[in-house]
Design a protein around this motif. Sequence first.
Motif, mmCIF file in Angstrom:
data_model
loop_
_atom_site.group_PDB
_atom_site.id
_atom_site.type_symbol
_atom_site.label_atom_id
_atom_site.label_comp_id
_atom_site.label_asym_id
_atom_site.label_seq_id
_atom_site.Cartn_x
_atom_site.Cartn_y
_atom_site.Cartn_z
ATOM 1 N N GLN A 6 79.049 33.417 71.441
ATOM 2 C CA GLN A 6 77.803 32.664 71.509
ATOM 3 C C GLN A 6 77.995 31.510 72.484
ATOM 4 O OE1 GLN A 6 75.962 31.544 67.807
ATOM 5 N NE2 GLN A 6 75.026 29.730 68.687
ATOM 6 N N PRO A 7 77.136 31.398 73.505
ATOM 7 C CA PRO A 7 77.341 30.350 74.511
ATOM 8 C C PRO A 7 76.924 28.967 74.014
ATOM 9 C CG PRO A 7 75.343 31.575 74.989
ATOM 10 C CD PRO A 7 75.997 32.261 73.812
ATOM 11 N N ILE A 8 77.632 27.974 74.490
ATOM 12 C CA ILE A 8 77.256 26.577 74.308
ATOM 13 C C ILE A 8 77.199 25.950 75.697
ATOM 14 C CG2 ILE A 8 77.968 24.320 73.418
ATOM 15 C CD1 ILE A 8 79.295 25.725 71.087
ATOM 16 N N VAL A 9 76.077 25.388 76.062
ATOM 17 C CA VAL A 9 75.911 24.746 77.364
ATOM 18 C C VAL A 9 76.095 23.252 77.180
ATOM 19 C CG1 VAL A 9 74.367 24.359 79.314
ATOM 20 C CG2 VAL A 9 74.323 26.557 78.102
ATOM 21 N N ALA A 10 77.003 22.660 77.983
ATOM 22 C CA ALA A 10 77.308 21.249 77.793
ATOM 23 C C ALA A 10 77.588 20.566 79.119
ATOM 24 C CB ALA A 10 78.504 21.098 76.858
ATOM 25 N N ASP A 11 77.306 19.283 79.159
ATOM 26 C CA ASP A 11 77.617 18.455 80.314
ATOM 27 C C ASP A 11 79.130 18.275 80.428
ATOM 28 O OD1 ASP A 11 78.091 15.419 81.378
ATOM 29 O OD2 ASP A 11 76.335 16.331 82.335
ATOM 30 N N SER A 12 79.643 18.183 81.636
ATOM 31 C CA SER A 12 81.084 18.090 81.859
ATOM 32 C C SER A 12 81.697 16.827 81.261
ATOM 33 C CB SER A 12 81.387 18.136 83.359
ATOM 34 O OG SER A 12 80.744 17.050 84.023
ATOM 35 N N ALA A 13 80.910 15.779 81.067
ATOM 36 C CA ALA A 13 81.437 14.521 80.528
ATOM 37 C C ALA A 13 81.284 14.411 79.015
ATOM 38 C CB ALA A 13 80.747 13.333 81.199
ATOM 39 N N LYS A 14 80.834 15.461 78.403
ATOM 40 C CA LYS A 14 80.603 15.413 76.962
ATOM 41 C C LYS A 14 81.933 15.422 76.202
ATOM 42 C CE LYS A 14 77.408 17.470 73.600
ATOM 43 N NZ LYS A 14 76.455 16.370 73.661
ATOM 44 N N PRO A 15 82.128 14.548 75.215
ATOM 45 C CA PRO A 15 83.378 14.538 74.436
ATOM 46 C C PRO A 15 83.598 15.869 73.724
ATOM 47 C CG PRO A 15 82.147 12.522 74.072
ATOM 48 C CD PRO A 15 81.231 13.447 74.838
ATOM 49 N N LEU A 16 84.855 16.273 73.635
ATOM 50 C CA LEU A 16 85.171 17.537 72.993
ATOM 51 C C LEU A 16 84.748 17.558 71.530
ATOM 52 C CD1 LEU A 16 88.732 18.325 74.418
ATOM 53 C CD2 LEU A 16 86.509 19.111 75.227
ATOM 54 N N SER A 17 84.864 16.410 70.851
ATOM 55 C CA SER A 17 84.489 16.357 69.434
ATOM 56 C C SER A 17 83.026 16.724 69.245
ATOM 57 C CB SER A 17 84.770 14.969 68.857
ATOM 58 O OG SER A 17 84.073 13.975 69.602
ATOM 59 N N ASP A 18 82.176 16.280 70.186
ATOM 60 C CA ASP A 18 80.742 16.614 70.087
ATOM 61 C C ASP A 18 80.511 18.099 70.311
ATOM 62 O OD1 ASP A 18 80.318 13.955 69.650
ATOM 63 O OD2 ASP A 18 79.456 13.527 71.625
ATOM 64 N N ILE A 19 81.286 18.688 71.220
ATOM 65 C CA ILE A 19 81.153 20.125 71.480
ATOM 66 C C ILE A 19 81.567 20.923 70.249
ATOM 67 C CG2 ILE A 19 82.028 22.056 72.842
ATOM 68 C CD1 ILE A 19 80.142 20.289 74.366
ATOM 69 N N MET A 20 82.700 20.564 69.662
ATOM 70 C CA MET A 20 83.222 21.344 68.543
ATOM 71 C C MET A 20 82.336 21.241 67.308
ATOM 72 S SD MET A 20 87.355 20.890 68.917
ATOM 73 C CE MET A 20 87.265 19.120 68.648
ATOM 74 N N ARG A 21 81.579 20.166 67.207
ATOM 75 C CA ARG A 21 80.654 20.042 66.080
ATOM 76 C C ARG A 21 79.506 21.044 66.158
ATOM 77 N NH1 ARG A 21 80.211 13.464 65.077
ATOM 78 N NH2 ARG A 21 82.407 13.185 64.470
ATOM 79 N N LEU A 22 79.400 21.726 67.282
ATOM 80 C CA LEU A 22 78.383 22.771 67.438
ATOM 81 C C LEU A 22 78.928 24.153 67.075
ATOM 82 C CD1 LEU A 22 76.812 21.642 70.847
ATOM 83 C CD2 LEU A 22 75.945 21.192 68.549
ATOM 84 N N PHE A 23 80.246 24.240 66.790
ATOM 85 C CA PHE A 23 80.843 25.531 66.452
ATOM 86 C C PHE A 23 80.282 26.033 65.128
ATOM 87 C CE2 PHE A 23 85.147 25.000 68.857
ATOM 88 C CZ PHE A 23 84.444 24.954 70.061
ATOM 89 N N LYS A 24 79.941 27.308 65.097
ATOM 90 C CA LYS A 24 79.495 27.947 63.865
ATOM 91 C C LYS A 24 80.647 28.722 63.242
ATOM 92 C CE LYS A 24 74.542 28.256 64.776
ATOM 93 N NZ LYS A 24 73.352 29.142 64.829
ATOM 94 N N ARG A 25 80.567 28.883 61.960
ATOM 95 C CA ARG A 25 81.674 29.450 61.189
ATOM 96 C C ARG A 25 82.051 30.861 61.617
ATOM 97 N NH1 ARG A 25 81.544 29.789 54.588
ATOM 98 N NH2 ARG A 25 83.595 30.709 54.262
ATOM 99 N N GLU A 26 81.070 31.708 61.860
ATOM 100 C CA GLU A 26 81.347 33.114 62.121
ATOM 101 C C GLU A 26 80.984 33.532 63.539
ATOM 102 O OE1 GLU A 26 80.074 35.783 59.033
ATOM 103 O OE2 GLU A 26 80.322 34.251 57.500
#
Length: 287
Positions: free
Chosen positions: A230-250
């Motif tokens: 499943q794709p996640i589109v993010a800005d290059s300066a976005k903190p990794l913690s914010d990206i990982m909070r979008l991870f879904k369980r399955e």
Amino acid sequence: MINIRGTVISLHPLFVLVMLASVITGRFLELITLFIIVFIHELGHAFAAAALGCKVRSIQMLPFGGVAVIEENGGMTALKEITIALAGPLQNVIMIGLALLCKTLGLGEAAFLDYIIQGNMMIALFNLLPVLPLDGGKVLQAAISLVAPYHATLLWASRIGIVFSLIMVGYSLLPLLNGGGIQLNLLMIGMFLAYSNIEDLRNVHYRFLRFLVQRSELYEQSPESIGTAQPIVADSAKPLSDIMRLFKREKYHLIYVMNRRGSLMAVVPEQRVISSFFSTQDPLLYS
């Protein structure tokens, strides 16, 4: 303490004291009946977990209930968790059906069968409340994880648990409005559940980190477990913690890194994001 094929069955020391007190007060039969009902309830969880390939570490009998401790290695799906959680109340439904059948056939003492029916109904309904660590709370958390990111799942499961726990506390105090006494058992259980969920909410960060570690280890040990991305589109300066909070369980995630002009800079697999997060002090998605 009994060890059966790696599963430890144990009694809490306070439970033994409660049993002794029941002998003195003449309520031993009622208590041992509830003990058996709770134990069968927990066996339902244990057998369902074993059937689904999960390791059952222990079954603990506490003064006010029981708990089946199931080993979580990151591979537990929402469907498995829901199935295991509902297997306990299902045993109560089965026992109610058997008691009703015995009443219909005139087998056994009616008053005792009624007690079995009431005990099973009480335990099943109580465990289905949407409050962690009760079965209903586990079902709720697993259901939320199907549609929401896992970090948000942890937050909302704890918040809902706090609300229902406080409702339980308020209900235990209602008799005071009519000059009655406090429902002490319900008050104590409600306060314990409220405290437990407040602590869960305070520790969401650490629980989420454990989820990430288990997830990373699972992918290393079982690459075949990676499913459709499943794709996640993010800005290059976005903190990794914010990206990982979008991870879904399955879901497995590929992060599409975009610059400020909207151009694609890179496609990063989630393992790299997790690895970078744990190896840097002030991590950004792309630098």
